[in-house]
Enzyme design. Sequence first.
Site, PDB file in Angstrom:
ATOM      1  CG  ASP A 166     -26.888 -11.148   9.416  1.00  0.00           C
ATOM      2  OD1 ASP A 166     -26.861 -12.391   9.398  1.00  0.00           O
ATOM      3  OD2 ASP A 166     -27.876 -10.488   9.027  1.00  0.00           O
ATOM      4  CE  LYS A 169     -31.366 -10.703   7.642  1.00  0.00           C
ATOM      5  NZ  LYS A 169     -29.931 -10.732   7.351  1.00  0.00           N
TER       6      LYS A 169
HETATM    7  P1  NDP Z   1     -30.442  -4.561   0.124  1.00  0.00           P
HETATM    8  O1  NDP Z   1     -31.418  -4.765  -0.995  1.00  0.00           O
HETATM    9  O2  NDP Z   1     -30.905  -3.942   1.395  1.00  0.00           O
HETATM   10  O3  NDP Z   1     -29.203  -3.663  -0.428  1.00  0.00           O
HETATM   11  C1  NDP Z   1     -28.674  -3.870  -1.695  1.00  0.00           C
HETATM   12  C2  NDP Z   1     -27.422  -3.031  -1.884  1.00  0.00           C
HETATM   13  O4  NDP Z   1     -26.898  -3.287  -3.190  1.00  0.00           O
HETATM   14  C3  NDP Z   1     -27.681  -1.522  -1.829  1.00  0.00           C
HETATM   15  O5  NDP Z   1     -26.544  -0.896  -1.293  1.00  0.00           O
HETATM   16  C4  NDP Z   1     -27.858  -1.161  -3.302  1.00  0.00           C
HETATM   17  O6  NDP Z   1     -27.547   0.172  -3.594  1.00  0.00           O
HETATM   18  C5  NDP Z   1     -26.830  -2.062  -3.925  1.00  0.00           C
HETATM   19  N1  NDP Z   1     -27.144  -2.307  -5.336  1.00  0.00           N
HETATM   20  C6  NDP Z   1     -28.093  -3.136  -5.831  1.00  0.00           C
HETATM   21  N2  NDP Z   1     -28.094  -3.079  -7.183  1.00  0.00           N
HETATM   22  C7  NDP Z   1     -27.140  -2.174  -7.532  1.00  0.00           C
HETATM   23  C8  NDP Z   1     -26.663  -1.667  -8.780  1.00  0.00           C
HETATM   24  N3  NDP Z   1     -27.179  -2.081  -9.939  1.00  0.00           N
HETATM   25  N4  NDP Z   1     -25.653  -0.782  -8.761  1.00  0.00           N
HETATM   26  C9  NDP Z   1     -25.126  -0.354  -7.588  1.00  0.00           C
HETATM   27  N5  NDP Z   1     -25.537  -0.784  -6.366  1.00  0.00           N
HETATM   28  C10 NDP Z   1     -26.536  -1.689  -6.359  1.00  0.00           C
HETATM   29  O7  NDP Z   1     -29.808  -6.008   0.378  1.00  0.00           O
HETATM   30  P2  NDP Z   1     -29.053  -6.533   1.689  1.00  0.00           P
HETATM   31  O8  NDP Z   1     -28.265  -5.430   2.261  1.00  0.00           O
HETATM   32  O9  NDP Z   1     -30.001  -7.240   2.565  1.00  0.00           O
HETATM   33  O10 NDP Z   1     -28.099  -7.669   1.070  1.00  0.00           O
HETATM   34  C11 NDP Z   1     -26.979  -7.330   0.250  1.00  0.00           C
HETATM   35  C12 NDP Z   1     -26.277  -8.614  -0.171  1.00  0.00           C
HETATM   36  O11 NDP Z   1     -25.698  -9.274   0.946  1.00  0.00           O
HETATM   37  C13 NDP Z   1     -27.219  -9.633  -0.838  1.00  0.00           C
HETATM   38  O12 NDP Z   1     -26.537 -10.215  -1.927  1.00  0.00           O
HETATM   39  C14 NDP Z   1     -27.443 -10.658   0.259  1.00  0.00           C
HETATM   40  O13 NDP Z   1     -27.728 -11.945  -0.258  1.00  0.00           O
HETATM   41  C15 NDP Z   1     -26.089 -10.643   0.959  1.00  0.00           C
HETATM   42  N6  NDP Z   1     -26.154 -11.111   2.336  1.00  0.00           N
HETATM   43  C16 NDP Z   1     -25.370 -12.167   2.687  1.00  0.00           C
HETATM   44  C17 NDP Z   1     -25.371 -12.640   3.975  1.00  0.00           C
HETATM   45  C18 NDP Z   1     -24.487 -13.780   4.330  1.00  0.00           C
HETATM   46  O14 NDP Z   1     -24.647 -14.338   5.427  1.00  0.00           O
HETATM   47  N7  NDP Z   1     -23.554 -14.154   3.478  1.00  0.00           N
HETATM   48  C19 NDP Z   1     -26.235 -12.038   5.024  1.00  0.00           C
HETATM   49  C20 NDP Z   1     -26.993 -10.902   4.561  1.00  0.00           C
HETATM   50  C21 NDP Z   1     -26.959 -10.481   3.249  1.00  0.00           C
HETATM   51  P3  NDP Z   1     -28.677   1.335  -3.435  1.00  0.00           P
HETATM   52  O15 NDP Z   1     -28.776   1.646  -1.979  1.00  0.00           O
HETATM   53  O16 NDP Z   1     -28.147   2.468  -4.234  1.00  0.00           O
HETATM   54  O17 NDP Z   1     -29.955   0.758  -4.010  1.00  0.00           O
END
Ligand code: NDP
Length: 286
Positions: free
Chosen positions: A110, A73
């Site tokens: 989104d 993206k």
């Molecule tokens: P990213 O990988 O960019 O971000 C992941 C986020 O989750 C970060 O804020 C990360 O924190 C946090 N995270 C992951 N593991 C942990 C943990 N163990 N403890 C605390 N925080 C954690 O993913 P995206 O932003 O692209 O997507 C996020 C979610 O949204 C996904 O599940 C995706 O499938 C969903 N999504 C759904 C959509 C829909 O249309 N329904 C559209 C887009 C996304 P940190 O920064 O500290 O690593």
Amino acid sequence: MSRAITGATVVAGVVGAPVRHSMSPILHNAWLAAAGIDGVYVAFSPPADRFAAFVEGLRGGAVRGLNVTLPFKEQALALADEASDLARAAGAANVLVFEADGRIRADNTDGFGMLQALAVQAPGFDPAAGPAAVLGAGGAARGAVAALLAAGAPQVRIINRSGARAQAIAAALGPKVEVFGWDRTQDAFASANVLINATSLGLDGGEPLQVSLDGLPPAAAVMDMVYKPLRTPLLQHAAAAGHRTADGLEMLLRQAIPSFEAFFDQAPPATVDVRALALAAMGLTA
Ligand code: NDP
């Protein structure tokens, strides 16, 4: 569903890695068939290091448009010649449109999908009515924050594990964005109008999302972007506590509507129950 492919078939698609399980081809092709449009929607998964070459090769409109999903993206936005305000604010594009003159236009639907899901499933929700609390600071969270601000949210509070990632969103999107650590969720939830999970926590087979909703005003809506499972533990707890809830599947379905319009120049037919189709694809019933 079987449709003839002609010499004039308009091609659109989704690009991602992995993309095999994308719901988008199911939705868009159902809409195309119902509308009788000579078009087709397919999935592409170029090698990550060939993404830019793949997009460049489509300049001029060999493919009318693409939805873009993980992990492309941000790169998609960078490759575009023009971008909507929301795509720029989100720092990412989930829609690319290839114009006949060679230009590439980028958009991000989104955030629209998220707000529409809340509007539909949490009736009466008004993003401008109070502060929003967003869990996460990844790509999805940044899009959510941008959309909430554009919709008039007076303040957006980001709670994230990595403070630096959250601070980067605040620096990009301005003084209405405040950053909290996981140890201060109660402060972030106080007087919030909506809570949005934009982390990947709670995903089937992954780490659970452990957060107490104590302190979240009962009138606050709760949205989970995670949609596998459909009724995440967060949504179950929120509903049990009396909150209005909205699910990630509805967000996914709603972001597809402006995408379809951008590719095929008309609104998708309302006659197709895309939620039922998506639920069936997930092995669930409506
Ligand atoms: P990213 O990988 O960019 O971000 C992941 C986020 O989750 C970060 O804020 C990360 O924190 C946090 N995270 C992951 N593991 C942990 C943990 N163990 N403890 C605390 N925080 C954690 O993913 P995206 O932003 O692209 O997507 C996020 C979610 O949204 C996904 O599940 C995706 O499938 C969903 N999504 C759904 C959509 C829909 O249309 N329904 C559209 C887009 C996304 P940190 O920064 O500290 O690593």
